[in-house]
Motif scaffolding. Structure first.
Motif, PDB file in Angstrom:
ATOM      1  N   LEU A  55       0.217  11.814  26.167  1.00 41.14           N
ATOM      2  CA  LEU A  55       0.156  10.719  25.195  1.00 41.14           C
ATOM      3  C   LEU A  55      -1.269  10.203  25.030  1.00 41.14           C
ATOM      4  CD1 LEU A  55       1.662   8.610  23.373  1.00 41.14           C
ATOM      5  CD2 LEU A  55       1.712   7.159  25.407  1.00 41.14           C
ATOM      6  N   PHE A  56      -1.933   9.892  26.146  1.00 41.93           N
ATOM      7  CA  PHE A  56      -3.300   9.376  26.066  1.00 41.93           C
ATOM      8  C   PHE A  56      -4.283  10.457  25.624  1.00 41.93           C
ATOM      9  CE2 PHE A  56      -1.514   5.924  28.569  1.00 41.93           C
ATOM     10  CZ  PHE A  56      -2.123   4.824  27.981  1.00 41.93           C
ATOM     11  N   GLY A  57      -4.093  11.682  26.080  1.00 39.05           N
ATOM     12  CA  GLY A  57      -4.970  12.779  25.659  1.00 39.05           C
ATOM     13  C   GLY A  57      -4.925  12.986  24.157  1.00 39.05           C
ATOM     14  N   TYR A  58      -3.721  13.069  23.617  1.00 37.15           N
ATOM     15  CA  TYR A  58      -3.583  13.232  22.164  1.00 37.15           C
ATOM     16  C   TYR A  58      -4.115  12.007  21.417  1.00 37.15           C
ATOM     17  CZ  TYR A  58      -0.466  17.279  22.875  1.00 37.15           C
ATOM     18  OH  TYR A  58       0.067  18.492  23.217  1.00 37.15           O
ATOM     19  N   SER A  59      -3.850  10.826  21.949  1.00 34.98           N
ATOM     20  CA  SER A  59      -4.307   9.600  21.278  1.00 34.98           C
ATOM     21  C   SER A  59      -5.827   9.555  21.175  1.00 34.98           C
ATOM     22  CB  SER A  59      -3.809   8.367  22.028  1.00 34.98           C
ATOM     23  OG  SER A  59      -2.397   8.311  21.986  1.00 34.98           O
ATOM     24  N   LEU A  60      -6.519   9.902  22.247  1.00 30.03           N
ATOM     25  CA  LEU A  60      -7.980   9.897  22.210  1.00 30.03           C
ATOM     26  C   LEU A  60      -8.521  10.969  21.266  1.00 30.03           C
ATOM     27  CD1 LEU A  60      -8.966   9.250  25.932  1.00 30.03           C
ATOM     28  CD2 LEU A  60      -9.020   7.647  24.014  1.00 30.03           C
ATOM     29  N   THR A  61      -7.822  12.078  21.169  1.00 27.09           N
ATOM     30  CA  THR A  61      -8.244  13.134  20.248  1.00 27.09           C
ATOM     31  C   THR A  61      -8.063  12.689  18.800  1.00 27.09           C
ATOM     32  OG1 THR A  61      -7.756  14.880  21.818  1.00 27.09           O
ATOM     33  CG2 THR A  61      -7.765  15.504  19.497  1.00 27.09           C
ATOM     34  N   MET A  62      -6.997  11.963  18.538  1.00 28.43           N
ATOM     35  CA  MET A  62      -6.719  11.546  17.162  1.00 28.43           C
ATOM     36  C   MET A  62      -7.641  10.440  16.668  1.00 28.43           C
ATOM     37  SD  MET A  62      -2.612  11.875  16.562  1.00 28.43           S
ATOM     38  CE  MET A  62      -2.299  10.321  17.308  1.00 28.43           C
ATOM     39  N   ARG A  63      -8.257   9.676  17.551  1.00 29.75           N
ATOM     40  CA  ARG A  63      -9.132   8.573  17.121  1.00 29.75           C
ATOM     41  C   ARG A  63     -10.186   8.998  16.111  1.00 29.75           C
ATOM     42  NH1 ARG A  63     -11.734   6.368  22.036  1.00 29.75           N
ATOM     43  NH2 ARG A  63     -13.175   5.619  20.489  1.00 29.75           N
ATOM     44  N   PRO A  64     -11.039   9.981  16.428  1.00 28.45           N
ATOM     45  CA  PRO A  64     -12.063  10.359  15.452  1.00 28.45           C
ATOM     46  C   PRO A  64     -11.471  11.025  14.207  1.00 28.45           C
ATOM     47  CG  PRO A  64     -12.158  11.818  17.336  1.00 28.45           C
ATOM     48  CD  PRO A  64     -11.205  10.713  17.693  1.00 28.45           C
ATOM     49  N   VAL A  65     -10.347  11.692  14.367  1.00 26.47           N
ATOM     50  CA  VAL A  65      -9.703  12.339  13.226  1.00 26.47           C
ATOM     51  C   VAL A  65      -9.207  11.271  12.249  1.00 26.47           C
ATOM     52  CG1 VAL A  65      -7.819  13.868  12.511  1.00 26.47           C
ATOM     53  CG2 VAL A  65      -9.086  14.359  14.624  1.00 26.47           C
ATOM     54  N   LEU A  66      -8.561  10.243  12.783  1.00 21.47           N
ATOM     55  CA  LEU A  66      -8.079   9.146  11.935  1.00 21.47           C
ATOM     56  C   LEU A  66      -9.243   8.390  11.308  1.00 21.47           C
ATOM     57  CD1 LEU A  66      -5.171   7.873  14.203  1.00 21.47           C
ATOM     58  CD2 LEU A  66      -4.943   9.083  12.016  1.00 21.47           C
ATOM     59  N   ARG A  67     -10.316   8.182  12.091  1.00 21.98           N
ATOM     60  CA  ARG A  67     -11.503   7.503  11.553  1.00 21.98           C
ATOM     61  C   ARG A  67     -12.157   8.298  10.431  1.00 21.98           C
ATOM     62  NH1 ARG A  67     -15.170   6.711  16.186  1.00 21.98           N
ATOM     63  NH2 ARG A  67     -13.466   6.974  17.603  1.00 21.98           N
ATOM     64  N   ALA A  68     -11.964   9.597  10.442  1.00 22.43           N
ATOM     65  CA  ALA A  68     -12.530  10.450   9.394  1.00 22.43           C
ATOM     66  C   ALA A  68     -11.684  10.409   8.123  1.00 22.43           C
ATOM     67  CB  ALA A  68     -12.654  11.886   9.893  1.00 22.43           C
ATOM     68  N   GLY A  69     -10.597   9.638   8.155  1.00 24.03           N
ATOM     69  CA  GLY A  69      -9.780   9.468   6.964  1.00 24.03           C
ATOM     70  C   GLY A  69      -8.573  10.380   6.873  1.00 24.03           C
ATOM     71  N   PRO A  77      -0.664  17.045  14.232  1.00 24.55           N
ATOM     72  CA  PRO A  77      -0.760  18.477  14.531  1.00 24.55           C
ATOM     73  C   PRO A  77      -2.182  18.941  14.869  1.00 24.55           C
ATOM     74  CG  PRO A  77      -0.040  18.128  12.243  1.00 24.55           C
ATOM     75  CD  PRO A  77      -0.117  16.791  12.907  1.00 24.55           C
ATOM     76  N   ILE A  78      -3.180  18.253  14.349  1.00 22.25           N
ATOM     77  CA  ILE A  78      -4.567  18.582  14.708  1.00 22.25           C
ATOM     78  C   ILE A  78      -4.783  18.306  16.197  1.00 22.25           C
ATOM     79  CG2 ILE A  78      -6.986  17.893  14.412  1.00 22.25           C
ATOM     80  CD1 ILE A  78      -6.293  17.398  11.424  1.00 22.25           C
ATOM     81  N   ALA A  79      -4.300  17.160  16.672  1.00 25.13           N
ATOM     82  CA  ALA A  79      -4.432  16.812  18.092  1.00 25.13           C
ATOM     83  C   ALA A  79      -3.665  17.800  18.963  1.00 25.13           C
ATOM     84  CB  ALA A  79      -3.942  15.390  18.335  1.00 25.13           C
ATOM     85  N   PHE A  80      -2.456  18.176  18.543  1.00 26.77           N
ATOM     86  CA  PHE A  80      -1.676  19.146  19.311  1.00 26.77           C
ATOM     87  C   PHE A  80      -2.422  20.473  19.416  1.00 26.77           C
ATOM     88  CE2 PHE A  80       2.872  17.315  18.481  1.00 26.77           C
ATOM     89  CZ  PHE A  80       2.524  16.170  19.167  1.00 26.77           C
ATOM     90  N   ALA A  81      -2.975  20.938  18.310  1.00 27.02           N
ATOM     91  CA  ALA A  81      -3.708  22.204  18.308  1.00 27.02           C
ATOM     92  C   ALA A  81      -4.969  22.119  19.160  1.00 27.02           C
ATOM     93  CB  ALA A  81      -4.068  22.600  16.869  1.00 27.02           C
ATOM     94  N   ALA A  82      -5.599  20.955  19.149  1.00 27.98           N
ATOM     95  CA  ALA A  82      -6.866  20.794  19.856  1.00 27.98           C
ATOM     96  C   ALA A  82      -6.706  20.710  21.363  1.00 27.98           C
ATOM     97  CB  ALA A  82      -7.582  19.545  19.348  1.00 27.98           C
ATOM     98  N   GLY A 148     -15.461  18.981  14.126  1.00 30.33           N
ATOM     99  CA  GLY A 148     -16.074  18.419  12.929  1.00 30.33           C
ATOM    100  C   GLY A 148     -15.775  16.946  12.707  1.00 30.33           C
ATOM    101  N   PHE A 149     -14.742  16.424  13.367  1.00 27.85           N
ATOM    102  CA  PHE A 149     -14.372  15.021  13.209  1.00 27.85           C
ATOM    103  C   PHE A 149     -15.118  14.100  14.172  1.00 27.85           C
ATOM    104  CE2 PHE A 149     -10.587  17.368  11.811  1.00 27.85           C
ATOM    105  CZ  PHE A 149     -10.452  16.860  10.532  1.00 27.85           C
ATOM    106  N   HIS A 150     -15.722  14.670  15.209  1.00 20.02           N
ATOM    107  CA  HIS A 150     -16.378  13.869  16.244  1.00 20.02           C
ATOM    108  C   HIS A 150     -17.796  13.489  15.847  1.00 20.02           C
ATOM    109  CE1 HIS A 150     -13.519  14.053  19.588  1.00 20.02           C
ATOM    110  NE2 HIS A 150     -13.144  15.186  19.034  1.00 20.02           N
TER     111      HIS A 150
END
Length: 155
Positions: A55-69, A77-82, A148-150
């Motif tokens: 949960l926390f691993g995926y959440s931290l991965t999604m932060r920059p992705v969500l910030r990128a719009g 699914p991007i977080a799951f793949a990553a 690319g989102f980071h």
């Protein structure tokens, strides 16, 4: 030979693994603390720790992705793949280590054995996962999916 889009250097792999480790460590420590504080058995504590690490691993991965719009539905699914492989490797290594240390799972929260085995397990998981992430990034998988989102200032 195919050209890879992402740098598969050790530095990139270490950075990706540190990012993954942050989420795993938060979830793992929180799960172990909750399970130990409530006197749960080893199985329940490990299951909670693993669930929270993902949960926390995926959440931290999604932060920059969500910030990128990127919309939440696309970010998941991007977080799951990553991070799925990276988190899974870390969880297998760190939980196996804590489980094989005699008394570590039954030690109290004030015990050096509890904290020492937990910290050591996370360090060992990091060392084992770095080459896994390097291999995956070199093949445009894993952390390369979100690279690319980071922002370079983000962990």
């Amino acid at each position: 030979m195919s050209e890879h889009l992402h740098d598969a250097s050790w530095r990139t792999a270490i950075t990706a693994t540190l990012h993954c480790l942050a989420g795993c460590a938060i979830g793992e420590v929180l799960g172990m603390v909750i399970g130990t504080a409530f006197g749960w058995g080893n199985a329940a504590t490990v299951v909670l720790s693993i669930a929270l690490a993902f949960l926390f691993g995926y959440s931290l991965t999604m932060r920059p992705v969500l910030r990128a719009g990127v919309a939440l539905g696309a970010a998941i699914p991007i977080a799951f793949a990553a991070d799925t492989v990276s988190i899974a490797v870390m969880e297998v290594i760190d939980n196996a280590f804590v489980l094989i240390i005699p008394g570590a799972m039954n030690a109290g929260l004030s015990s050096a054995l509890f904290w020492g085995s937990l910290v050591t397990s996370l360090a060992l998981a990091f060392v084992v996962t770095v080459p896994v992430n390097r291999w995956m990034i070199g093949r445009d998988k894993g952390h390369a999916v979100v690279h690319g989102f980071h922002q370079h200032t983000d962990l």
